[in-house]
Design a protein around this motif. Sequence first.
Motif, PDB file in Angstrom:
ATOM      1  N   UNK A  55     -60.848  65.698 -14.928  1.00 22.84           N
ATOM      2  CA  UNK A  55     -61.926  65.263 -15.823  1.00 22.84           C
ATOM      3  C   UNK A  55     -62.677  66.478 -16.350  1.00 22.84           C
ATOM      4  N   UNK A  56     -62.994  66.448 -17.650  1.00 21.91           N
ATOM      5  CA  UNK A  56     -63.751  67.544 -18.266  1.00 21.91           C
ATOM      6  C   UNK A  56     -64.831  66.968 -19.156  1.00 21.91           C
ATOM      7  N   UNK A  57     -65.956  67.677 -19.233  1.00 22.86           N
ATOM      8  CA  UNK A  57     -67.021  67.312 -20.163  1.00 22.86           C
ATOM      9  C   UNK A  57     -67.402  68.539 -20.978  1.00 22.86           C
ATOM     10  N   UNK A  58     -67.692  68.303 -22.246  1.00 25.62           N
ATOM     11  CA  UNK A  58     -68.161  69.350 -23.142  1.00 25.62           C
ATOM     12  C   UNK A  58     -69.629  69.063 -23.436  1.00 25.62           C
ATOM     13  N   UNK A  59     -70.555  69.849 -22.842  1.00 25.39           N
ATOM     14  CA  UNK A  59     -71.985  69.564 -23.020  1.00 25.39           C
ATOM     15  C   UNK A  59     -72.485  69.764 -24.437  1.00 25.39           C
ATOM     16  N   UNK A  71     -68.520  57.302 -23.372  1.00 22.66           N
ATOM     17  CA  UNK A  71     -69.568  57.117 -22.382  1.00 22.66           C
ATOM     18  C   UNK A  71     -70.903  56.891 -23.074  1.00 22.66           C
ATOM     19  N   UNK A  72     -71.787  56.155 -22.423  1.00 26.78           N
ATOM     20  CA  UNK A  72     -73.167  56.086 -22.897  1.00 26.78           C
ATOM     21  C   UNK A  72     -73.844  57.431 -22.627  1.00 26.78           C
ATOM     22  N   UNK A  73     -75.016  57.622 -23.221  1.00 28.35           N
ATOM     23  CA  UNK A  73     -75.752  58.865 -22.990  1.00 28.35           C
ATOM     24  C   UNK A  73     -76.047  59.051 -21.512  1.00 28.35           C
ATOM     25  N   UNK A  74     -76.419  57.980 -20.821  1.00 30.64           N
ATOM     26  CA  UNK A  74     -76.751  58.086 -19.405  1.00 30.64           C
ATOM     27  C   UNK A  74     -75.515  58.359 -18.564  1.00 30.64           C
ATOM     28  N   UNK A  75     -74.416  57.661 -18.866  1.00 30.48           N
ATOM     29  CA  UNK A  75     -73.172  57.899 -18.125  1.00 30.48           C
ATOM     30  C   UNK A  75     -72.728  59.354 -18.288  1.00 30.48           C
ATOM     31  N   UNK A  76     -72.818  59.854 -19.531  1.00 31.55           N
ATOM     32  CA  UNK A  76     -72.423  61.242 -19.757  1.00 31.55           C
ATOM     33  C   UNK A  76     -73.299  62.193 -18.961  1.00 31.55           C
ATOM     34  N   UNK A  77     -74.600  61.960 -18.999  1.00 30.29           N
ATOM     35  CA  UNK A  77     -75.511  62.859 -18.320  1.00 30.29           C
ATOM     36  C   UNK A  77     -75.281  62.866 -16.807  1.00 30.29           C
ATOM     37  N   UNK A  78     -75.013  61.689 -16.245  1.00 33.51           N
ATOM     38  CA  UNK A  78     -74.738  61.606 -14.816  1.00 33.51           C
ATOM     39  C   UNK A  78     -73.456  62.342 -14.469  1.00 33.51           C
ATOM     40  N   UNK A  79     -72.390  62.118 -15.242  1.00 29.95           N
ATOM     41  CA  UNK A  79     -71.126  62.795 -14.977  1.00 29.95           C
ATOM     42  C   UNK A  79     -71.271  64.303 -15.130  1.00 29.95           C
ATOM     43  N   UNK A  80     -71.930  64.743 -16.206  1.00 30.39           N
ATOM     44  CA  UNK A  80     -72.104  66.185 -16.433  1.00 30.39           C
ATOM     45  C   UNK A  80     -72.906  66.818 -15.304  1.00 30.39           C
ATOM     46  N   UNK A  81     -73.925  66.106 -14.824  1.00 22.40           N
ATOM     47  CA  UNK A  81     -74.742  66.639 -13.734  1.00 22.40           C
ATOM     48  C   UNK A  81     -73.899  66.841 -12.477  1.00 22.40           C
TER      49      UNK A  81
END
Length: 228
Positions: free
Chosen positions: A138-142, A156-166
């Motif tokens: 899994x990868x995220x681009x902030x 992802x929703x904004x919250x889902x993204x933020x949780x995963x990125x964190x």
Amino acid sequence: MPDSKGLVLVVEDERHIADLQRLYLTREGFGVHVETDGRAGLAAARRLRPVAIVLDIALPGLDGVEVCRRLREDGDWTPVLLVTARDDEADRVLGLELGADDYVTKPFSPRELVARVKTVLRRAAGPPQAAVRRVGRVAVDPVRRTAEADGRPVELTATEFDLLAHLLRHPGRVFPREQLLAQVWGQADYRGSRTVDVHVAQLRAKLGDASPIRTVRGVGYSAADAAR
């Protein structure tokens, strides 16, 4: 007059509550459009493309959960803040599972509502960070606010993204639920820990077996390499 921070759509059938929301959001520099039933609210969301939606659950026409579901089915990931009654827990959880970003419970302080709107907008915008974060598959681009699992894009929703990125920023570190509430949601009320569990479950469903999120029983959650 300061530049508008964007249009917030308020969907609320209790006029005095809608008026309070309009007053406090306007004071903070937002434009506000109010609708009083679910069908009109859904049409306004599609027509106006607001920066955020404050959505009561108990609405005539279509309830707020159904409005949220239809928006997400359309691929519309505008941040949604649910407004619920104290006995709406089942609907509140369903709304979060369908992609709502946060909620407030009636009766609430208008200042709290404005703070929650600003928080979900900050999460949706995200701080500029150059490095793509990757744990396992899994990868995220902030910067672009995109996520991938096994090379496929994941919405992802904004919250889902933020949780995963964190979690991906701190691989292997275990976060208690109350820490995640404070650091991702900006809340200090541990009674909202069910919110964390719902969002983790939703992330796991979207990421599939590539999900790096691990439960540490009795403690909280961490991100670790998924087994291949």
